[in-house]
Design an enzyme around this catalytic site. Sequence first.
Site, mmCIF file in Angstrom:
data_model
loop_
_atom_site.group_PDB
_atom_site.id
_atom_site.type_symbol
_atom_site.label_atom_id
_atom_site.label_comp_id
_atom_site.label_asym_id
_atom_site.label_seq_id
_atom_site.Cartn_x
_atom_site.Cartn_y
_atom_site.Cartn_z
ATOM 1 N N LYS A 100 26.018 5.722 35.974
ATOM 2 C CA LYS A 100 25.328 4.978 36.598
ATOM 3 C C LYS A 100 26.140 4.231 37.636
ATOM 4 O O LYS A 100 27.508 3.792 37.343
ATOM 5 C CB LYS A 100 24.816 3.803 35.925
ATOM 6 C CG LYS A 100 23.645 4.671 34.793
ATOM 7 C CD LYS A 100 22.495 4.487 35.522
ATOM 8 C CE LYS A 100 21.456 5.304 34.515
ATOM 9 N NZ LYS A 100 20.203 4.811 33.998
ATOM 10 N N GLU A 449 4.261 12.658 24.287
ATOM 11 C CA GLU A 449 4.358 12.181 25.780
ATOM 12 C C GLU A 449 3.728 12.868 26.849
ATOM 13 O O GLU A 449 4.123 12.804 27.913
ATOM 14 C CB GLU A 449 5.561 11.276 25.981
ATOM 15 C CG GLU A 449 6.303 10.624 24.690
ATOM 16 C CD GLU A 449 7.594 9.875 25.058
ATOM 17 O OE1 GLU A 449 8.123 10.006 26.430
ATOM 18 O OE2 GLU A 449 8.228 9.585 24.037
ATOM 19 N N ARG A 480 16.580 14.392 42.349
ATOM 20 C CA ARG A 480 15.584 13.712 41.118
ATOM 21 C C ARG A 480 15.131 12.376 41.886
ATOM 22 O O ARG A 480 16.019 11.660 42.112
ATOM 23 C CB ARG A 480 16.333 13.567 40.092
ATOM 24 C CG ARG A 480 15.492 12.742 38.865
ATOM 25 C CD ARG A 480 14.635 13.853 38.291
ATOM 26 N NE ARG A 480 15.224 14.942 37.468
ATOM 27 C CZ ARG A 480 15.687 14.599 36.178
ATOM 28 N NH1 ARG A 480 15.275 13.546 35.682
ATOM 29 N NH2 ARG A 480 16.200 15.645 35.487
ATOM 30 N N GLU A 570 22.806 -0.455 31.537
ATOM 31 C CA GLU A 570 22.884 -0.498 33.005
ATOM 32 C C GLU A 570 22.585 -1.826 33.671
ATOM 33 O O GLU A 570 22.853 -2.313 34.954
ATOM 34 C CB GLU A 570 22.072 0.548 33.530
ATOM 35 C CG GLU A 570 21.198 0.623 34.860
ATOM 36 C CD GLU A 570 19.985 1.520 34.891
ATOM 37 O OE1 GLU A 570 20.054 2.525 34.243
ATOM 38 O OE2 GLU A 570 19.275 1.063 35.690
ATOM 39 N N HIS A 657 21.012 17.939 27.504
ATOM 40 C CA HIS A 657 21.074 17.935 29.066
ATOM 41 C C HIS A 657 21.532 19.375 29.421
ATOM 42 O O HIS A 657 21.680 19.903 30.530
ATOM 43 C CB HIS A 657 22.457 17.098 29.396
ATOM 44 C CG HIS A 657 21.747 15.796 29.101
ATOM 45 N ND1 HIS A 657 20.648 14.945 29.800
ATOM 46 C CD2 HIS A 657 21.997 14.851 28.075
ATOM 47 C CE1 HIS A 657 20.508 14.027 29.141
ATOM 48 N NE2 HIS A 657 21.320 13.507 28.440
HETATM 49 N N1 GLN Z 1 11.041 8.719 24.405
HETATM 50 C C1 GLN Z 1 11.555 9.074 25.733
HETATM 51 C C2 GLN Z 1 11.474 10.696 25.666
HETATM 52 O O1 GLN Z 1 11.684 11.104 24.737
HETATM 53 C C3 GLN Z 1 12.824 8.573 25.765
HETATM 54 C C4 GLN Z 1 13.688 9.232 27.114
HETATM 55 C C5 GLN Z 1 14.609 8.135 27.612
HETATM 56 O O2 GLN Z 1 15.327 7.299 26.547
HETATM 57 N N2 GLN Z 1 15.343 8.258 28.656
HETATM 58 O O3 GLN Z 1 11.268 11.145 26.969
#
Ligand code: GLN
Length: 717
Positions: A100, A449, A480, A570, A657
């Site tokens: 960051k 989600e 992004r 951050e 990642h």
């Molecule tokens: N709950 C979120 C996810 O799984 C957490 C993402 C994050 O902390 N950046 O996408």
Amino acid sequence: MKTLAFKFPKLGRKREYKTSIEKYWKKIITEQELNERLSILQKDISNTYKSYDIDIFPFNDISKYDYLFDTAIMTGVYNPETLDNYFELCRGGSALEMKKWFNTNYHYLVPNLQNEDEFNFKFNPDIFGDFKKYNTVSVIGPFTFLKLSKNVSNFSVNLKKLVNIYSNLFDMFSTVILEEPSFVLELSTDEINLIKEVYSILGKNKGNSKLYIISYYEDIDFLTELYDLPVDGIGIDIVKGTKNLDMILKNGFPEDKELIIGCVDGTNIWRTEIDKVVEKINSIRKIKKNIIISNAGPLFHLPISVENESNIENNLINKIAFAEERLKELNLILKKVNGKEIEVWNHKSDFGIDVKVKERVSNLTEKDFNKSTNSIKRKTLQKERLNLPEYPTTTIGSFPQTSEARKIRRKFKLNKISSEDYDNFVKSKIKDLISKQEELNLDVFVHGEFERSDMVEFFAEKLNGIATTDHGWIISFGSRVYRPPIIFGDISRKGNMTLKEIKFAQTLTEKPVKGMLTGPVTIIAWSFERKDIPIKNIAYQLGLVILDEIKELENAGIKIVQIDEPAIREKAPIKKSKWSDYFSWAVNSFNLATNTKPETQIHTHMCYSKFDEIINEILKMNFDVISIEASRNSGGIVTDFPDNFKRQIGIGVWDIHSPMIPDIEQMEDTIKKVKVKIPYENIWINPDCGLKTRKWEEVIPSLKNMVSLAYKLRENK
Ligand code: GLN
Ligand code: ZN
């Protein structure tokens, strides 16, 4: 008085930067086409500066990926021979680490100097056309460059070498702006002396060119020590820095230098109060004649123009300014200082005020921030209630977001499908995920989600007092982008925010489903915050919103709730002297939000894997389980935790990642390291972070391995 502006957002009015770069990555366009497109964007930026009569501006606002990385190329630390090699270092297998940028949500690539002792100058203006006709360049200065690099063998020796490299710029440009945001850090005397030494050399080497040093994001604590340097101008930020101006009024400013006053906000969107700024500038003009006014901080933290928005209510739209409006403000300030009439710019009207919300915050007392049951007792209560196996397995929340989901969400937003159809779509996704989790035999489930575009924007849309934009995109790294919401008023829920989906998920399984919420600090950090009330009050308003939501989840039978706070580090101020104030409200807002029944297990998730400096603050947060990234350092992170840590930790064993599928042994190594410090009863097994950006083909086998690992560990504690 003159105007100067720099680092206008490179994204383009229609996000052309993003589409062009991504098209190049997919080989839909050639390198030459990419360069052509980017140079059109750069021309548009230059024309925008000109249209607001900005006197001084650089010709190089566009980087193909990241500015600090480009500085590493300019100094010869990296030498990619082709554009593909360049991008390989940005995002391929040999990509540099990302971090960051100061306390913003922009990520830069960390140059790895690995005993790099020789530097070579290379400035490649390929996308800027005939750059010679321009005369001003702006690059990250040598001190900041080195300060943000890693594995620097000998700081002072290297810095002195870099000065010779940077000096080449004076042969090419008549004005060289060196951006030195690191000057606002709390530096040691040695570092300050070094800065003086190297800038004296740079000043001597500059020949007929002008050399401006520009700082931003905070005050420079040692400003007067720069007064004797042979440079042509020094830039300060009087929006985020609050002391420099008084310091100058008290101590004066050298006659032989220009004072560059950053007076229009580069990181937030509220219109500048022109009269107040003019008053400040006039007070300085009494003791200092040659002043330049500029943006305070790079403009790329802002969307391009308010003109692009058509759905923001009038009350709000005439209170905000994006990058282009900042240029307009510089022009308005200049006119006003010169005694000219200007249009009404700051509309004074109150809106977004909710007396009830304000009252609720002002009535908070000590006990709202403290849980009456301590963590040991909570652990016992929760253990009985949840009855989980040892080494419980879970995920962090999101599951792959397919383009199908994104398409349907967009259609729903544009009213092209009914809310019933949309709900049914989300429900079908949840149903499918619950059965997948059953099959995998995870212990604590999530709903996936699928209804969320972004973990902050999703909540913003469900809250009063926060607006979202249609086109307010900014870059967080590479290509992004995200759209920060605007916190403009007192915050309350329009209704419940997450209940429908989580409750539905829980009806489908006997396993506990985790409620998933974003924490106050992260919502603030990834939005533009209001400035008319203390930030602490915004955080407490959000804390209460989350508290109300958790209570509804509890009533619906949800036993575990996770509050994501990836931005807590951050958002910490650049100057450590401001940390205790920040952490006090940050921690309080979390504890306010989670002051619920003791039998409800509170998880928190933080994305990073370095807690050293902030661990004592983190420990003040009343969570029961904290999940952290641990795979990249194979569990080394637990050394940041104290020996007597009694609460539970979710260890990230899978680096999400990367597209690689972790094998059991690899994950086991991580846990082995962790076990040395953390008793096995307190260890959870999970991926490093959410799985939104991964593919199902990676997710299923990786989670399979993760669950097998848990079984293996249970046999062999
Ligand atoms: N709950 C979120 C996810 O799984 C957490 C993402 C994050 O902390 N950046 O996408
Ligand atoms: Zn995360």
